[in-house]
Design a protein around this motif. Structure first.
Motif, PDB file in Angstrom:
ATOM      1  N   ASP A 180      26.158  44.325  40.477  1.00 50.54           N
ATOM      2  CA  ASP A 180      26.939  44.132  41.709  1.00 50.54           C
ATOM      3  C   ASP A 180      26.576  42.780  42.291  1.00 50.54           C
ATOM      4  O   ASP A 180      25.406  42.385  42.250  1.00 50.54           O
ATOM      5  CB  ASP A 180      26.618  45.250  42.726  1.00 50.54           C
ATOM      6  CG  ASP A 180      27.736  45.430  43.743  1.00 50.54           C
ATOM      7  OD1 ASP A 180      28.077  44.435  44.425  1.00 50.54           O
ATOM      8  OD2 ASP A 180      28.262  46.536  43.853  1.00 50.54           O
ATOM      9  N   ASP A 181      27.568  42.064  42.828  1.00 47.14           N
ATOM     10  CA  ASP A 181      27.262  40.766  43.441  1.00 47.14           C
ATOM     11  C   ASP A 181      26.607  40.937  44.804  1.00 47.14           C
ATOM     12  O   ASP A 181      26.054  39.979  45.344  1.00 47.14           O
ATOM     13  CB  ASP A 181      28.529  39.899  43.555  1.00 47.14           C
ATOM     14  CG  ASP A 181      29.631  40.571  44.338  1.00 47.14           C
ATOM     15  OD1 ASP A 181      29.785  41.792  44.211  1.00 47.14           O
ATOM     16  OD2 ASP A 181      30.331  39.873  45.086  1.00 47.14           O
ATOM     17  N   ASP A 229      30.074  47.266  39.259  1.00 47.59           N
ATOM     18  CA  ASP A 229      31.064  46.939  40.300  1.00 47.59           C
ATOM     19  C   ASP A 229      32.272  46.273  39.627  1.00 47.59           C
ATOM     20  O   ASP A 229      32.168  45.801  38.475  1.00 47.59           O
ATOM     21  CB  ASP A 229      30.406  45.969  41.307  1.00 47.59           C
ATOM     22  CG  ASP A 229      31.307  45.627  42.480  1.00 47.59           C
ATOM     23  OD1 ASP A 229      32.192  46.436  42.824  1.00 47.59           O
ATOM     24  OD2 ASP A 229      31.131  44.535  43.054  1.00 47.59           O
ATOM     25  N   THR A 287      34.801  44.054  41.625  1.00 52.93           N
ATOM     26  CA  THR A 287      35.166  42.779  42.255  1.00 52.93           C
ATOM     27  C   THR A 287      33.939  41.889  42.361  1.00 52.93           C
ATOM     28  O   THR A 287      33.128  42.044  43.276  1.00 52.93           O
ATOM     29  CB  THR A 287      35.775  43.033  43.654  1.00 52.93           C
ATOM     30  OG1 THR A 287      36.765  44.058  43.544  1.00 52.93           O
ATOM     31  CG2 THR A 287      36.408  41.776  44.209  1.00 52.93           C
ATOM     32  N   MET A 288      33.803  40.970  41.413  1.00 56.61           N
ATOM     33  CA  MET A 288      32.622  40.097  41.356  1.00 56.61           C
ATOM     34  C   MET A 288      33.043  38.689  40.949  1.00 56.61           C
ATOM     35  O   MET A 288      34.050  38.519  40.261  1.00 56.61           O
ATOM     36  CB  MET A 288      31.612  40.623  40.326  1.00 56.61           C
ATOM     37  CG  MET A 288      30.973  41.932  40.679  1.00 56.61           C
ATOM     38  SD  MET A 288      29.737  42.422  39.451  1.00 56.61           S
ATOM     39  CE  MET A 288      30.762  42.815  38.038  1.00 56.61           C
ATOM     40  N   PRO A 289      32.242  37.685  41.330  1.00 55.31           N
ATOM     41  CA  PRO A 289      32.533  36.320  40.884  1.00 55.31           C
ATOM     42  C   PRO A 289      32.129  36.119  39.420  1.00 55.31           C
ATOM     43  O   PRO A 289      31.474  36.977  38.834  1.00 55.31           O
ATOM     44  CB  PRO A 289      31.645  35.470  41.805  1.00 55.31           C
ATOM     45  CG  PRO A 289      30.499  36.357  42.149  1.00 55.31           C
ATOM     46  CD  PRO A 289      31.063  37.752  42.200  1.00 55.31           C
ATOM     47  N   ALA A 300      34.734  49.479  45.392  1.00 55.10           N
ATOM     48  CA  ALA A 300      35.530  49.673  46.610  1.00 55.10           C
ATOM     49  C   ALA A 300      37.006  49.778  46.266  1.00 55.10           C
ATOM     50  O   ALA A 300      37.807  50.228  47.083  1.00 55.10           O
ATOM     51  CB  ALA A 300      35.302  48.497  47.562  1.00 55.10           C
ATOM     52  N   ASP A 301      37.370  49.342  45.064  1.00 55.31           N
ATOM     53  CA  ASP A 301      38.767  49.410  44.639  1.00 55.31           C
ATOM     54  C   ASP A 301      39.072  50.843  44.214  1.00 55.31           C
ATOM     55  O   ASP A 301      38.746  51.249  43.101  1.00 55.31           O
ATOM     56  CB  ASP A 301      39.010  48.439  43.471  1.00 55.31           C
ATOM     57  CG  ASP A 301      40.491  48.289  43.149  1.00 55.31           C
ATOM     58  OD1 ASP A 301      41.293  49.121  43.632  1.00 55.31           O
ATOM     59  OD2 ASP A 301      40.854  47.347  42.430  1.00 55.31           O
TER      60      ASP A 301
END
Lengths: 119, 205
Positions: free
Chosen positions: A7-8, A53, A55-57, A82-83
């Motif tokens: 996770d970012d 996760d 959504t990460m860069p 979270a998505d």
């Protein structure tokens, strides 16, 4: 048992690790802050379970999941995101994720996850 | 003396909570539009008003008309929710929500207000729930502006320091997207810091 937490967000990693340790105090925790690092750690360490996760860069969770499943099709990857869209869930399950759990993870959700994994 | 300084941990917590809140909002709108929304990593920064103006100028097109909806919220934690959608996106939204080829101006405005209501209530409610507090919402106002001058001179004089929380709502298949800003100012920055400190204390307990 090696567990990779990806996770970012440091908060998200700490929350997940703290919750996991309540049930699996002896788990050896590996951490990664994006998908690219996660794939490297996954290849080098062969963790039993991955909490991932989306959504990460650098590299998002979808791509990281795809690469992990290519490296080891039997990998046990739990997507924690979270998505919470139905299409996101369908996509990660099609890519080979074992489960998808909405953020934030808590003790009840973690127990449910651990009961469905093979150790 | 009260501190309004935010550490990297504070910013990380705020970014993660915003991510969770945005995930809930995206799922609600995905149901409404029957489409898949792309999630983006939220941007969090602390700025003065000049910095906010520069940020908005980069994020919002200068050569188009946009629907700008602003909604104040207050309580232990308060601020302003701002949603910006270009004319083109708003027209596409009206088209999908009303199932007509060419929606009227009234239909488009109504669609934008409906979407903003879902966004603001879902995002702010989820964000404040995660911070163990509650807020009340004030009636929103929507206007169509040309360019990206979203913050008036009057508002600039009222603000000193500000936290910018922003992200993008994007449904590529429907060509619908918008910019979301949550602006928190002055005393609320200290309150937000205290709420985040409580969250961190719980985590490290």
């Amino acid at each position: 048992m090696k567990v990779l937490v990806v996770d970012d967000s440091k908060l998200a990693r700490l929350t997940l690790i703290k919750t996991l340790k309540e049930y699996e105090p002896s788990a050896e925790i590996l951490e990664a802050e994006n998908g690219a690092v996660a794939v490297e750690v996954f290849q080098a360490e062969s963790p039993r379970v991955v909490f991932l996760d989306l959504t990460m860069p650098v590299m998002d969770g979808f791509e990281a999941l795809e690469r992990m499943m290519h490296i080891n099709p039997k990998a046990q990857v739990v997507v924690v995101s979270a998505d919470i869209q139905t299409q996101a869930q369908e996509r990660v399950l099609a890519l080979g994720a074992k489960l998808m759990v909405p953020k934030p993870i808590n003790a009840d959700k973690m127990l449910g996850v651990l009961q469905q994994l093979v150790f | 003396m009260e501190s309004t300084e935010f550490s990297s941990d504070h910013l990380d917590v705020l970014r993660e909570l915003m991510n969770i809140a945005m995930g809930n909002a995206t799922a609600s709108i995905a149901d409404l539009l029957q489409a898949f929304g792309t999630m983006h990593i939220p941007h969090i920064s602390i700025s003065d008003m000049d910095g906010l103006k520069s940020y908005i100028e980069e994020a919002v097109p200068s050569d188009q008309h946009s629907y700008v909806t602003k909604q104040l919220f207050g309580g232990v934690f308060g601020g302003e929710f701002v949603f910006v959608m270009t004319n083109e996106s708003a027209a596409n939204l009206g088209h999908y929500l009303y199932d007509v080829d060419v929606p009227s101006d009234a239909d488009i405005l109504d669609a934008v207000i409906e979407l903003t209501n879902i966004l603001s209530s879902t995002i702010i409610s989820r964000l404040t729930e995660e911070l163990n507090t509650k807020v009340q919402f004030f009636p929103p106002s929507t206007e169509i502006i040309s360019g990206n001058n979203l913050i008036s001179q009057e508002e600039t004089l009222n603000y000193h320091r500000i936290i910018i929380v922003s992200t993008v709502m994007e449904f590529q298949s429907h060509k619908i997207s918008g910019q979301i800003f949550i602006l928190t100012k002055d005393g609320m920055i200290q309150r937000l810091r205290e709420l985040i400190d409580q969250k961190l204390e719980e985590l490290y307990a």
